[in-house]
Design an enzyme around this catalytic site. Structure first.
Site, PDB file in Angstrom:
ATOM      1  N   ASP A 116     -10.661  37.677 -11.927  1.00  0.00           N
ATOM      2  CA  ASP A 116     -10.291  36.474 -12.689  1.00  0.00           C
ATOM      3  C   ASP A 116     -11.088  36.530 -13.904  1.00  0.00           C
ATOM      4  O   ASP A 116     -12.344  36.797 -13.798  1.00  0.00           O
ATOM      5  CB  ASP A 116     -11.009  35.395 -11.506  1.00  0.00           C
ATOM      6  CG  ASP A 116     -10.789  33.703 -12.110  1.00  0.00           C
ATOM      7  OD1 ASP A 116      -9.605  33.988 -12.987  1.00  0.00           O
ATOM      8  OD2 ASP A 116     -11.279  33.011 -11.764  1.00  0.00           O
ATOM      9  N   HIS A 144     -13.075  25.836 -22.088  1.00  0.00           N
ATOM     10  CA  HIS A 144     -13.738  26.015 -20.824  1.00  0.00           C
ATOM     11  C   HIS A 144     -15.004  26.775 -20.627  1.00  0.00           C
ATOM     12  O   HIS A 144     -15.979  25.976 -20.113  1.00  0.00           O
ATOM     13  CB  HIS A 144     -12.842  26.458 -19.620  1.00  0.00           C
ATOM     14  CG  HIS A 144     -13.243  26.839 -18.508  1.00  0.00           C
ATOM     15  ND1 HIS A 144     -13.417  25.701 -17.485  1.00  0.00           N
ATOM     16  CD2 HIS A 144     -13.748  27.857 -17.745  1.00  0.00           C
ATOM     17  CE1 HIS A 144     -13.832  26.263 -16.430  1.00  0.00           C
ATOM     18  NE2 HIS A 144     -13.976  27.331 -16.481  1.00  0.00           N
ATOM     19  N   GLU A 180      -9.331  24.708 -10.102  1.00  0.00           N
ATOM     20  CA  GLU A 180      -9.327  25.423 -11.470  1.00  0.00           C
ATOM     21  C   GLU A 180      -7.876  25.891 -11.814  1.00  0.00           C
ATOM     22  O   GLU A 180      -7.265  26.533 -11.036  1.00  0.00           O
ATOM     23  CB  GLU A 180     -10.221  26.631 -11.745  1.00  0.00           C
ATOM     24  CG  GLU A 180     -11.719  26.466 -11.763  1.00  0.00           C
ATOM     25  CD  GLU A 180     -12.669  27.527 -11.754  1.00  0.00           C
ATOM     26  OE1 GLU A 180     -13.595  27.233 -12.667  1.00  0.00           O
ATOM     27  OE2 GLU A 180     -12.202  28.881 -11.890  1.00  0.00           O
ATOM     28  N   GLU A 230      -5.171  27.605 -13.603  1.00  0.00           N
ATOM     29  CA  GLU A 230      -4.966  29.012 -14.128  1.00  0.00           C
ATOM     30  C   GLU A 230      -3.593  29.705 -14.016  1.00  0.00           C
ATOM     31  O   GLU A 230      -2.725  29.025 -13.540  1.00  0.00           O
ATOM     32  CB  GLU A 230      -5.926  29.911 -13.287  1.00  0.00           C
ATOM     33  CG  GLU A 230      -7.436  29.386 -13.241  1.00  0.00           C
ATOM     34  CD  GLU A 230      -8.447  30.511 -12.998  1.00  0.00           C
ATOM     35  OE1 GLU A 230      -8.153  31.742 -13.242  1.00  0.00           O
ATOM     36  OE2 GLU A 230      -9.435  30.477 -12.472  1.00  0.00           O
ATOM     37  N   ASP A 241      -7.727  28.129  -8.648  1.00  0.00           N
ATOM     38  CA  ASP A 241      -9.124  28.739  -8.374  1.00  0.00           C
ATOM     39  C   ASP A 241      -9.932  27.820  -7.794  1.00  0.00           C
ATOM     40  O   ASP A 241     -10.907  27.521  -8.233  1.00  0.00           O
ATOM     41  CB  ASP A 241      -9.691  29.688  -9.337  1.00  0.00           C
ATOM     42  CG  ASP A 241     -10.793  30.341  -9.032  1.00  0.00           C
ATOM     43  OD1 ASP A 241     -11.185  30.816  -7.921  1.00  0.00           O
ATOM     44  OD2 ASP A 241     -11.430  30.786  -9.977  1.00  0.00           O
ATOM     45  N   ARG A 246     -18.481  24.092  -6.444  1.00  0.00           N
ATOM     46  CA  ARG A 246     -19.839  24.413  -7.616  1.00  0.00           C
ATOM     47  C   ARG A 246     -21.193  24.518  -7.033  1.00  0.00           C
ATOM     48  O   ARG A 246     -21.814  25.077  -7.770  1.00  0.00           O
ATOM     49  CB  ARG A 246     -19.597  23.295  -8.502  1.00  0.00           C
ATOM     50  CG  ARG A 246     -18.212  23.111  -9.022  1.00  0.00           C
ATOM     51  CD  ARG A 246     -17.745  24.251 -10.012  1.00  0.00           C
ATOM     52  NE  ARG A 246     -16.376  24.168 -10.679  1.00  0.00           N
ATOM     53  CZ  ARG A 246     -16.084  25.141 -11.085  1.00  0.00           C
ATOM     54  NH1 ARG A 246     -16.513  26.524 -11.343  1.00  0.00           N
ATOM     55  NH2 ARG A 246     -14.774  25.154 -11.725  1.00  0.00           N
ATOM     56  N   GLN A 271     -21.446  28.196  -6.014  1.00  0.00           N
ATOM     57  CA  GLN A 271     -21.569  29.039  -7.216  1.00  0.00           C
ATOM     58  C   GLN A 271     -22.842  28.668  -7.808  1.00  0.00           C
ATOM     59  O   GLN A 271     -23.429  29.988  -8.453  1.00  0.00           O
ATOM     60  CB  GLN A 271     -20.454  28.707  -7.769  1.00  0.00           C
ATOM     61  CG  GLN A 271     -20.238  29.157  -9.106  1.00  0.00           C
ATOM     62  CD  GLN A 271     -19.123  28.819  -9.973  1.00  0.00           C
ATOM     63  OE1 GLN A 271     -18.225  28.064  -9.665  1.00  0.00           O
ATOM     64  NE2 GLN A 271     -19.042  29.425 -11.009  1.00  0.00           N
ATOM     65  N   LYS A 309     -16.223  30.956  -4.647  1.00  0.00           N
ATOM     66  CA  LYS A 309     -14.763  31.262  -5.154  1.00  0.00           C
ATOM     67  C   LYS A 309     -13.899  31.842  -3.978  1.00  0.00           C
ATOM     68  O   LYS A 309     -12.538  31.702  -3.876  1.00  0.00           O
ATOM     69  CB  LYS A 309     -14.773  32.108  -6.289  1.00  0.00           C
ATOM     70  CG  LYS A 309     -15.659  31.430  -7.445  1.00  0.00           C
ATOM     71  CD  LYS A 309     -14.697  30.613  -8.228  1.00  0.00           C
ATOM     72  CE  LYS A 309     -15.386  30.338  -9.561  1.00  0.00           C
ATOM     73  NZ  LYS A 309     -14.543  29.368 -10.384  1.00  0.00           N
ATOM     74  N   THR A 351      -8.064  30.808  -2.825  1.00  0.00           N
ATOM     75  CA  THR A 351      -7.306  30.867  -4.160  1.00  0.00           C
ATOM     76  C   THR A 351      -5.789  30.779  -4.160  1.00  0.00           C
ATOM     77  O   THR A 351      -5.228  31.543  -3.264  1.00  0.00           O
ATOM     78  CB  THR A 351      -7.500  32.219  -4.992  1.00  0.00           C
ATOM     79  OG1 THR A 351      -9.011  32.482  -5.048  1.00  0.00           O
ATOM     80  CG2 THR A 351      -6.965  32.007  -6.523  1.00  0.00           C
ATOM     81  N   GLU A 367     -15.527  19.672 -15.407  1.00  0.00           N
ATOM     82  CA  GLU A 367     -15.293  19.269 -16.642  1.00  0.00           C
ATOM     83  C   GLU A 367     -14.723  17.976 -16.877  1.00  0.00           C
ATOM     84  O   GLU A 367     -15.261  17.135 -17.664  1.00  0.00           O
ATOM     85  CB  GLU A 367     -14.340  20.222 -17.448  1.00  0.00           C
ATOM     86  CG  GLU A 367     -14.799  21.700 -17.617  1.00  0.00           C
ATOM     87  CD  GLU A 367     -13.673  22.393 -18.126  1.00  0.00           C
ATOM     88  OE1 GLU A 367     -13.633  22.915 -19.427  1.00  0.00           O
ATOM     89  OE2 GLU A 367     -12.906  23.022 -17.443  1.00  0.00           O
TER      90      GLU A 367
END
Ligand SMILES: O=C(O)/C=C/C(=O)CC(=O)CC(=O)O
Ligand SMILES: [Ca+2]
Ligand SMILES: [Mg+2]
Length: 412
Positions: free
Chosen positions: A123, A130, A194, A196, A227, A231, A234, A247, A251, A352
């Site tokens: 990834d 971002h 996420e 992607e 993904d 958080r 992580q 993560k 996915t 975000e």
């Protein structure tokens, strides 16, 4: 419902297959998926809302039909661009003048499964917006972009076994997180998505670097990716080696692999990069995807942007991956990284969009989200070019379900 899109038809020839207006699956798409038909996985393509077993359209080419006999794309991926193009031309011919509508199976009600065996998974982190946002949120006291970011496409190795097909429920992971001065194991309290774009590799490089401008000889097709990211897990685990358990739990990918060949009309020239990248990372052909993306939570759109804004192209990412002689092979998979744009409504992750809880996102039912709750459904869509282009990635969807790992499941 079954009105052919006139604009699309004029550029691609007329098919007998009904194509609803706005469908991502016009004749110019011809994606590959695997559906369970009569209890057997079968490789199928899709036009409009109908699917067709690929082998059925290849009756005149038994050696090609045989590539799909295992009920997955693995052997087909291993062939290479010539066979990919030949099969695609046969499918197109079938939908132009060979078949008839009653041979199509309605996609609704079919179970779609992961169409290929995932090899290695990487990834990347290609969006300047971002990366800048996450730098600010995760490392508020330092420069958001680290010195390597504009020099090479930064990425990390993910776990391929975490890749699941759209529709698979996403179990909230548990892990070690910081709680004040303590470190405790608990269900993730900061679950995120996420947005992607993912790339399925075909063929192999035999240890030779893949040049940026040869990416289309090695990238077979494109899918959407979510993904999912824990958080809090992580944030505690990731330094200095990068994300891992935050993560790897899930996915999600969309079920239709759209051939890169179908995407070529929607590739744009890359804007100038500053500083100019190392020669191995330079290309001259257009590799920027004109792909409109949006993401919704429980039906409320929470972000919309275009992959054309990514700083690093997927061709540069592949060149970088192989630049040291590292092998790639059929089924290897890599993703762009979260696609965010500069605007506040263009953010590709909830951390975000809600600015790590400082500015919760409002949903249509009046509720607010800083992080995903159990029961939340996240849906990502992606369409190439303008509305009505007839070429899109469809959607990837997943619903969050509660943590099911109870202590008794661990061995003593
Ligand atoms: O900046 C960080 O520490 C971490 C960032 C991510 O979570 C990024 C990631 O998974 C790559 C991406 O999707 O852009
Ligand atoms: Ca990611
Ligand atoms: Mg993930």
């Amino acid at each position: 419902m079954s009105i052919n899109d006139a604009a699309h038809e004029s550029s691609t020839g007329a098919t007998w297959a009904p194509i609803p207006r706005g469908s991502h699956f016009g004749l110019a798409n011809l994606p590959y998926g695997v559906a369970v038909i009569d209890d057997r996985p079968m490789v199928v393509t899709r036009v409009g809302d109908g699917v067709l077993p690929v082998a059925y359209a290849l009756a005149g080419r038994p050696e090609w039909a045989d590539l799909f006999a295992d009920g997955n794309l693995d052997r087909f991926l291993a062939t290479g661009p010539e066979t990919w193009a030949g099969v695609r031309a046969e499918l197109r011919r079938f939908f132009l003048d060979k078949g008839q509508a009653r041979e199509l199976i309605p996609v609704s009600g079919l179970r779609l499964v992961l169409p290929f065996t995932v090899g290695d998974y990487v990834d990347f982190y290609a969006s300047l917006d971002h990366a800048t946002n996450l730098g600010r949120l995760f490392r508020p006291d330092s420069e958001p972009l680290l010195p390597n970011w504009r020099r090479l496409p930064v990425g990390y190795h993910g776990r391929s076994r975490g890749i699941v097909v759209s529709g698979t429920r996403v179990v909230r992971p548990a892990g070690l997180v910081r709680a004040g001065d303590e470190v405790v194991r608990r269900p993730c309290a900061q679950l995120d998505y996420e947005v992607e774009v993912g790339f399925v590799i075909g063929g192999s490089n035999h240890g030779r670097p893949v040049g940026v401008d040869s990416a289309d000889s090695h990238v077979f097709g494109v899918v959407l990716v979510n993904d999912w990211s824990a958080r809090d897990i992580q944030a505690f685990e990731y330094q200095p080696l990068g994300p891992m358990l935050g993560k790897s739990f899930a996915t999600s990918v969309s079920p239709w692999v759209v051939p890169l060949e179908a995407v070529k009309p929607y590739l744009l020239q890359q804007p100038r990069q500053e500083p100019e990248p190392d020669s191995v990372l330079r290309g001259t052909r257009p590799w920027v995807l004109d792909l409109a993306l949006d993401v919704s939570v429980n039906g409320t759109t929470v972000g919309a942007t275009n992959a054309a804004g990514l700083y690093w192209t997927f061709a540069q990412q592949l060149a970088h991956l192989t630049s040291n002689g590292s092998l790639i092979g059929p089924g290897d998979f890599y993703a762009t990284g979260t696609v965010s744009g500069p605007g506040e409504t263009e953010r590709g992750s909830l951390i975000e969009a809600a600015w790590r809880g400082a500015n919760p996102v409002k949903l249509a039912d009046g509720s607010e989200r800083s992080w995903l709750l159990d029961g939340d459904e996240v849906l990502i869509r992606g369409r190439f070019g303008p509305e009505g282009s007839g070429v899109g990635l469809g959607e990837v969807v997943g619903r969050v379900v509660p943590d099911e790992v109870d202590a008794s499941m661990f061995l003593p």
